[in-house]
Design an enzyme around this catalytic site. Structure first.
Site, short mmCIF file in Angstrom:
data_model
loop_
_atom_site.label_atom_id
_atom_site.label_comp_id
_atom_site.label_asym_id
_atom_site.label_seq_id
_atom_site.Cartn_x
_atom_site.Cartn_y
_atom_site.Cartn_z
N ARG A 45 7.73 -13.58 8.47
CA ARG A 45 7.73 -14.96 8.96
C ARG A 45 8.74 -15.82 8.21
NH1 ARG A 45 1.64 -16.58 9.26
NH2 ARG A 45 1.87 -15.37 7.39
N LYS A 144 -4.99 0.28 12.25
CA LYS A 144 -6.36 -0.17 12.40
C LYS A 144 -6.57 -1.48 11.62
CE LYS A 144 -9.54 0.99 9.57
NZ LYS A 144 -9.43 0.34 8.26
N LYS A 178 -3.53 13.21 6.45
CA LYS A 178 -3.73 13.84 5.14
C LYS A 178 -3.64 15.35 5.28
CE LYS A 178 -6.20 9.94 3.27
NZ LYS A 178 -6.16 9.35 1.97
N ASP A 231 -14.93 -0.88 9.03
CA ASP A 231 -13.69 -0.61 8.29
C ASP A 231 -13.48 0.89 8.07
OD1 ASP A 231 -11.39 -1.22 6.70
OD2 ASP A 231 -12.58 -1.00 4.87
N HIS A 236 -12.11 6.34 10.19
CA HIS A 236 -11.85 7.50 9.32
C HIS A 236 -13.00 8.53 9.36
CE1 HIS A 236 -8.63 5.04 8.06
NE2 HIS A 236 -9.27 4.35 7.13
N LYS A 336 -17.66 1.07 -1.42
CA LYS A 336 -16.75 0.50 -2.42
C LYS A 336 -17.49 0.42 -3.75
CE LYS A 336 -13.71 -1.03 0.80
NZ LYS A 336 -12.43 -0.37 1.01
C1 BG6 Z 1 -8.39 1.64 4.95
C2 BG6 Z 1 -9.52 0.67 4.75
O1 BG6 Z 1 -8.29 1.99 6.31
O2 BG6 Z 1 -8.61 2.81 4.19
C3 BG6 Z 1 -9.68 0.34 3.27
O3 BG6 Z 1 -9.26 -0.54 5.47
C4 BG6 Z 1 -9.78 1.59 2.45
O4 BG6 Z 1 -10.82 -0.50 3.05
C5 BG6 Z 1 -8.67 2.58 2.79
O5 BG6 Z 1 -9.71 1.23 1.08
C6 BG6 Z 1 -8.88 3.90 2.10
O6 BG6 Z 1 -7.76 4.72 2.29
P1 BG6 Z 1 -7.38 5.83 1.23
O7 BG6 Z 1 -6.33 6.67 1.87
O8 BG6 Z 1 -6.91 5.12 0.00
O9 BG6 Z 1 -8.65 6.57 0.98
#
Ligand code: BG6
Length: 492
Positions: A45, A144, A178, A231, A236, A336
């Site tokens: 921006r 995402k 991965k 999230d 994932h 977390k």
């Molecule tokens: C992201 C989430 O998609 O993946 C995060 O929004 C998360 O909250 C992250 O921390 C984890 O990714 P990785 O590859 O570090 O395990």
């Protein structure tokens, strides 16, 4: 090496670009995976004042690329990067400038990477369409979260679909990039042994864990109201579950893989409100200690005025209701501020039906197939053998290591792999619109139960493995969470 391509990162000076994308592409250049004739356009921006090389140097000091940084490569990389000021609300001169910048190499693949909030996905795609930047060479990569529920995801998919057709739309889930995840597919579908064992007949249960030690500092604006279910689980964890559980695809191409994953999502058990209460645990971290340091609660981390009902931890048991997986529980958990950062899939086989030696009894651990995605890649089978040199009946558990040696793909990380796939037009490791929508359907159903329930959100101390109920989820089934650290067997 991949042919040269143009990459436009919208939100190019933002968090994702700085932390993950730029270090990954730089490492790709140094490893000879990215052609130096490729161009990287970062939109922002406010543009960038000063020298691009110095700016990149600062970024790489904080987010060190896998290969480290050397002055010559940095200079070469900086020559590939252009930062432009671009608004995402309306077209205008800045968009015309982008259009003419990209016009020079019209036969190249152009990857538009939308590292911006989903609220501006559709506007950006419309502007790309208005300026003719959506022709057949162009692909759009959507980071995402794709919406926050089924309705918003459908709206985004429909609107993006007006400007880019499905074959040009790449919904990224970086977990699919991965290395261990791809190795899982290779192992499953290139070895008859695994396929023979891969069902309710032999498998007792499956655990999938993504544990993070970090909290959510600095991400409050996104995280509050989103939570771990949206999230992490919606994307994932469900994607990993699909790859573990899907039927062998006819071919390892995008259509065949996505078709099989979709069938898994459609077969996920839907819980009633009572069942959801019994089988899903959600919780938020309170203050605690991590590695000897005092850390704040979620509410402290986000500096919130009042309470919050956003979950930072989810653990659940689910089932895939089809012939192969009937009655095999899948336990998923993510959170977390847990004691450790790791991601792991554990396939636990059934116990042997009869012990031929009375001394063996409890000393026999069930066979386990471990797929660790991080912190390092690791694939292993855990089996019982005779303990060398001791009495005939003494058993020992050993690990059969299935890791490939000498590959730098792991170091280069998932984003490079996925960006190169997008440039090549290969969608195998990207998520189809129907997958996203089915995953949301399942998640929305659970969230609706939560919203209707008056059960309070549970809490867990930062630096612990979650509230008691998470362990109870397993223990009541006579099972345990499995966590392996540095080759040492322990139960989390
Ligand atoms: C992201 C989430 O998609 O993946 C995060 O929004 C998360 O909250 C992250 O921390 C984890 O990714 P990785 O590859 O570090 O395990």
């Amino acid at each position: 090496m991949q042919e040269a391509f143009d990459l436009v990162i919208f939100g190019g000076t933002g968090d994702l670009s700085r932390r993950k994308l730029l270090p990954a592409i730089y490492a790709g250049l140094v490893a000879g995976r990215v052609d130096a004739a490729s161009r990287i356009v970062l939109t922002s921006r406010s543009g960038l004042e000063g020298d691009v090389a110095a700016w990149l140097d600062g970024i790489f000091a904080e987010n060190v690329p896998a290969c480290g940084v050397d002055a010559a490569s940095l200079k070469q990389f900086a020559n590939m990067v252009t930062v432009i000021e671009l608004g995402l609300t309306d077209g205008g001169e800045d968009w015309e400038a982008l259009q003419s910048l990209l016009a020079g190499n019209s036969d190249r693949a152009i990857v538009h990477f939308l590292a911006v909030p989903p609220s501006v996905f559709t506007r950006t795609c419309k502007l790309l369409g208005d300026y003719g930047l959506n022709d057949t060479n162009a692909r759009v990569v959507l980071e995402k979260p794709l919406g926050h529920d089924l309705a918003s995801a459908q709206a985004i998919n429909a609107e993006v679909g007006r400007w880019f057709d499905e074959s040009q739309t790449f919904r990224i889930d970086h977990y699919l990039g991965k290395e261990a995840v791809q190795n899982l597919l290779a192992l499953r579908f290139s070895n008859i042994m695994f396929e023979q064992l891969w069902s309710a007949r032999t498998i007792d249960h499956i655990q999938i864990t993504i544990a993070e030690d970090l909290g959510v500092q600095g991400r409050g604006a996104f995280y509050e109201g989103t939570g771990a279910m949206r999230d992490m689980v919606q994307n994932h964890l469900l994607q990993l579950l699909c790859l573990v559980a899907m039927e062998p695809p006819a071919r390892l191409d995008a259509d065949s893989i996505r078709e099989e994953k979709l069938k898994v999502l459609k077969s996920l058990k839907k819980y009633t409100a009572d069942e959801a209460e019994q089988n899903i645990v959600r919780a938020q971290y309170s203050g605690g200690a991590m590695a000897g340091e005092v850390v704040g609660s979620y509410v402290d981390d986000l500096d919130l005025d009042g309470d919050s009902t956003t979950e930072t931890f989810v653990a659940l048991k689910t089932y895939i209701q089809n012939w192969r997986w009937a009655d095999v529980p899948f336990y998923l958990r993510t959170g977390k501020r847990l004691p450790d950062r790791f991601a792991e899939i554990v396939i636990q086989f059934k116990p042997i039906p009869h012990s031929p030696h009375e001394g063996w009894g409890k000393h026999i651990n069930p066979n386990r197939f471990i797929i660790r995605l991080q912190p390092e890649d690791h694939l292993a089978l855990r089996m019982m053998v005779k303990n060398h040199g001791s009495a005939t009946e003494a058993l020992r558990e050993v690990e059969m290591n299935l890791d490939a040696v000498g590959d730098d793909a792991t170091r280069l990380g998932p984003y490079l792999r996925l960006i190169l796939d997008a440039a090549r037009g290969d969608q195998s490791l990207f998520v189809h619109r129907e997958e996203v929508e089915h995953a949301w359907r399942w998640v929305d159903h659970i969230v609706e139960h939560w919203q209707a329930s008056d059960a309070p959100l549970k809490t867990y101390q930062a630096g612990t493995w979650g509230p008691y109920e998470v362990h109870h989820l397993m223990v009541r089934d006579d099972r345990q969470w499995f966590h392996e650290t540095s080759g040492r067997l322990s139960n989390g």
